[in-house]
Write an enzyme that holds these catalytic residues in place. Structure first.
Site, PDB file in Angstrom:
ATOM      1  N   GLU A   1       0.736  -1.206   0.152  1.00 17.76           N
ATOM      2  CA  GLU A   1      -0.081   0.007   0.158  1.00 17.76           C
ATOM      3  C   GLU A   1       0.923   1.396   0.024  1.00 17.76           C
ATOM      4  OE1 GLU A   1      -3.157   0.140   2.886  1.00 17.76           O
ATOM      5  OE2 GLU A   1      -3.224   2.207   2.880  1.00 17.76           O
TER       6      GLU A   1
ATOM      7  N   LYS B   1      -7.109  -0.551  11.586  1.00 16.69           N
ATOM      8  CA  LYS B   1      -6.808  -0.944  10.386  1.00 16.69           C
ATOM      9  C   LYS B   1      -5.188  -0.215  10.014  1.00 16.69           C
ATOM     10  CE  LYS B   1      -6.170  -1.191   5.698  1.00 16.69           C
ATOM     11  NZ  LYS B   1      -5.279  -0.197   4.778  1.00 16.69           N
TER      12      LYS B   1
ATOM     13  N   ASP C   1       4.261 -14.372  11.683  1.00 14.25           N
ATOM     14  CA  ASP C   1       2.898 -14.573  10.983  1.00 14.25           C
ATOM     15  C   ASP C   1       1.902 -13.366  11.351  1.00 14.25           C
ATOM     16  OD1 ASP C   1       0.270 -15.809  10.680  1.00 14.25           O
ATOM     17  OD2 ASP C   1       0.797 -17.497  11.657  1.00 14.25           O
TER      18      ASP C   1
ATOM     19  N   HIS D   1      -2.391  10.438  -0.365  1.00 15.70           N
ATOM     20  CA  HIS D   1      -2.686   9.397  -1.009  1.00 15.70           C
ATOM     21  C   HIS D   1      -2.801   9.729  -2.418  1.00 15.70           C
ATOM     22  CE1 HIS D   1      -4.881   6.604   2.070  1.00 15.70           C
ATOM     23  NE2 HIS D   1      -3.798   6.825   2.419  1.00 15.70           N
TER      24      HIS D   1
HETATM   25  C1  MEV Z   1      -5.593   3.468   5.186  1.00 13.51           C
HETATM   26  O1  MEV Z   1      -4.881   2.238   4.788  1.00 13.51           O
HETATM   27  C2  MEV Z   1      -5.444   3.701   6.764  1.00 13.51           C
HETATM   28  C3  MEV Z   1      -6.595   4.700   7.416  1.00 13.51           C
HETATM   29  O2  MEV Z   1      -7.999   4.731   6.850  1.00 13.51           O
HETATM   30  C4  MEV Z   1      -6.471   4.803   8.629  1.00 13.51           C
HETATM   31  C5  MEV Z   1      -7.475   5.821   9.477  1.00 13.51           C
HETATM   32  O3  MEV Z   1      -8.295   5.894   9.096  1.00 13.51           O
HETATM   33  O4  MEV Z   1      -6.993   6.014  10.643  1.00 13.51           O
HETATM   34  C6  MEV Z   1      -5.972   5.975   6.700  1.00 13.51           C
END
Ligand code: MEV
Length: 439
Positions: A86, A281, A297, A394
């Site tokens: 990513e 995430k 792992d 991004h």
């Molecule tokens: C993207 O991979 C992760 C984010 O969405 C985490 C977040 O929103 O805190 C930017």
């Protein structure tokens, strides 16, 4: 039989496997073969090593290995290797590292390192008989795994405790041997599972000789023996803090306002599961990348971390933040069962290299580094989200990806990056701009 099924696939040679898969599932067979072979390593021994990691290997699947430098952790400098597909993740980690480098760096500590494994079994009879049996057989259980645990004990690990747990309130006749382990610098899955299987064998066999048992009680039925990836007592803490006024590095927002917004964003993730999942995430973006680079792992880590995030009954943020007496503190405690010996760590050349880059850490040290990568990632995400918005960064990466897709040359790239400093990036806008430039 359906014409796309095969028996004995695993016994075919690699090239025969490729022939079958390409002939059966691809319309352009030459192209498919070329792509598969492009990713083979020209060093045959290295390729064989990778072929043998799993079964039915046909090629290698590359992930970029990046580095996030400038991490100051407990007053020691690290450059952290990250394997991830990513875009923006490594850039965000590096930015957060640099930001905290000037503010005292990250402070970490290992809270606990206990791992858990369970023998799940069925017992039909008087529970007091079972408890008596368990107490009687416990020394024999420990004796039976001595050949396995001796080495681990030399390294500072071993079996910490075995408990009998009555689970009959959940399922009739269901009990467990709930075992806690220390596994030193190994992740320890093999050690734990081997011990558990031996416990199960001895536990079942000795029951046949236990005089207080009735004939029915002697028939202990083992269901399964397996480690748990839920490791709430294998915990590490990572933290950053500074005076609120020192938080400023942005032209768009004052430090106090930023600190308040940051804390609000964390509070939202603490109470709102829809936000918490995305928030966590983002943490896992950092964690998985280092876990993968160091040959651990990541599925086990993911499962354990998310279970921990729901330990109070609702899924919640892994990280926390507060402002107290003018000091901003941001921290996280997470379970990480990691190893720096055994498994892939001694086998995969890039894993060895990554561990060397980190100064050949112990498992405890790696827990701290990985936790920092998660916290840094989270800091960077929350900072973007509460200030510029996430898309700015991004979209810069997105722009490069689209330019690469269209095989833009260096000059075109400079031109278009400049153009998109003042224009909104979208796939169609970039395509249009490339086409215009090339006319
Ligand atoms: C993207 O991979 C992760 C984010 O969405 C985490 C977040 O929103 O805190 C930017």
């Amino acid at each position: 039989m359906h014409n796309k099924t095969i028996s004995g696939f695993s016994k075919l040679s690699k090239s025969k496997k490729i022939d079958w898969i390409v002939n059966t599932y691809f319309s352009n067979q030459d192209q498919a073969k070329t792509i598969l072979k492009q990713y083979w390593n020209s060093d045959e021994k290295l390729q064989q090593l990778h072929d043998e990691f799993i079964e039915n290997t046909i090629t290698n699947y590359y992930l970029p290995l990046g580095v996030a430098p400038n991490f100051l952790i407990n007053d020691r400098m690290y450059a952290i290797p990250m394997a991830i597909e990513e875009s923006s993740v490594v850039a965000a980690a590096s930015k957060a590292a640099k930001f905290w480098l000037d503010r005292g760096g990250f402070k970490t500590s290992v809270i606990s390192t206990t791992k858990i494994g369970q023998v799940h079994f069925m017992y039909r009879g008087d529970t007091t008989h079972l408890k008596h049996y368990f107490n009687t057989v416990k020394p024999q259980l420990l004796e039976a795994v001595k050949p396995l645990s001796k080495n681990m004990e030399k390294r500072g690990g071993g079996i910490q405790d075995i408990e009998l747990r009555d689970k009959t309130a959940d399922i009739p006749n269901y009990f467990q041997l709930h075992v806690s382990f220390g596994t030193a610098d190994a992740m320890g899955a093999n050690f734990i599972n081997s011990c558990l299987e031996q416990f199960a064998k001895t536990f079942k066999a000795e029951a046949l000789n236990f005089e207080d048992f009735s004939a029915e009680e002697q028939q202990i039925e083992i269901v399964m023996s397996i480690l748990s990836n839920y490791v709430p007592d294998c915990l590490v803490r990572a933290e950053v803090s500074c005076m609120v006024e020192d938080l400023s590095d942005s032209k768009t927002i004052a430090p106090e306002a930023f600190a308040n917004k940051f804390v609000q964003a964390i509070q939202i993730a603490e109470v709102e599961p829809f936000r918490a999942v995305t928030h966590n995430k983002g943490i896992m973006n950092g964690i998985d990348a280092v876990v993968l680079a160091t040959g651990n792992d990541f599925r086990a880590i993911e499962a354990g971390v998310h279970a921990y995030a729901s330990r109070n009954g609702a899924y919640s943020s892994l990280s926390h933040a507060k402002i107290e007496n003018g000091i901003f503190t941001f921290w996280m405690e997470i379970p990480l069962a990691l190893g720096t010996v055994g498994g892939l760590t001694n086998l995969h050349p890039l894993v060895k290299l990554s561990l060397e880059m980190l100064g050949k850490p112990s498992a405890k040290e790696l827990m701290q580094i990985v936790a920092v990568a998660g916290l840094a990632q989270n800091f960077a995400a929350i900072r973007s989200l509460t200030t510029t918005g996430i898309q700015e960064g991004h979209m810069k990466m997105h722009l490069m990806n689209i330019l690469n897709q269209f095989e833009a040359n260096a000059e075109e790239k400079i031109n278009l990056v400049n153009h998109f400093k003042t224009h909104t990036v979208s796939h169609s806008a970039v395509v249009e701009a490339i086409e215009k430039l090339r006319q």
